[in-house]
Design a protein around this motif. Structure first.
Motif, short mmCIF file in Angstrom:
data_model
loop_
_atom_site.label_atom_id
_atom_site.label_comp_id
_atom_site.label_asym_id
_atom_site.label_seq_id
_atom_site.Cartn_x
_atom_site.Cartn_y
_atom_site.Cartn_z
N ARG A 1 -10.10 -60.31 44.01
CA ARG A 1 -11.50 -60.73 43.87
C ARG A 1 -12.17 -60.04 42.68
O ARG A 1 -12.92 -60.67 41.93
N ALA A 2 -11.92 -58.76 42.54
CA ALA A 2 -12.51 -58.01 41.41
C ALA A 2 -12.01 -58.56 40.08
O ALA A 2 -12.77 -58.70 39.12
N ARG A 3 -10.70 -58.89 40.01
CA ARG A 3 -10.14 -59.44 38.77
C ARG A 3 -10.79 -60.79 38.47
O ARG A 3 -11.17 -61.07 37.33
N ALA A 4 -10.94 -61.65 39.50
CA ALA A 4 -11.55 -62.96 39.29
C ALA A 4 -13.00 -62.82 38.84
O ALA A 4 -13.46 -63.52 37.94
N SER A 5 -13.72 -61.89 39.45
CA SER A 5 -15.11 -61.66 39.07
C SER A 5 -15.20 -61.14 37.63
O SER A 5 -16.06 -61.59 36.85
#
Length: 146
Positions: free
Chosen positions: A46-50
């Motif tokens: 999720r952090a990478r996508a954000s």
């Protein structure tokens, strides 16, 4: 997770959390570790996508000038103060010009009058107009250099 370094970071985070022992007794330690590892992996994804979305939006603003931050063309306080001081100095230097050179300079540089018209108005030759302007410019250069 798709990245070895992210997986290593997640494993280290899992170790730190597991060794902290803040959760109390655990009925099934293996299931607990798998669930904790899965949660860390999901958080990382999720952090990478954000991060990718944020970086993509920022890159789009760099390509599209309508999203660019407005540029402030106002001079800073120091530059404005120096410009005012120069304007006062120039005004005083123009006021101190010899009478004929000052009149010719003002008519040409400030009023935009051509040399021939100045010569006709003041009853002097065009050459005289050019000489008065040269005298005025030399005087102003010296005054501004001081």
């Amino acid at each position: 997770m798709g990245d070895v370094s992210e997986a290593e970071d997640a494993l280290q985070e899992l170790w730190i959390r597991a060794s902290a022992g803040d959760s109390g007794p655990i009925a099934n330690p293996r299931a607990y570790l798998y669930r904790a590892a899965q949660n860390l992996a999901l958080d990382a994804v999720r952090a990478r996508a954000s991060r990718q979305r944020r970086d993509g939006e920022w890159a789009a603003t760099q390509r599209d000038p309508s999203f660019a931050e407005p540029v402030d063309f106002m001079p800073n306080a120091e530059a404005a103060m120096l410009a005012r001081e120069d304007a006062v100095k120039l005004s005083a230097a123009i006021a101190a010009l010899p009478a004929k050179a000052g009149a010719v300079f003002r008519l040409h540089k400030l009023d935009g009058m051509p040399h021939a018209e100045i010569a006709s108005r003041l009853g002097i030759t065009r050459s005289g107009v050019e000489k008065h302007i040269a005298v005025a410019m030399a005087h102003l250069r010296r005054a501004m250099a001081d």
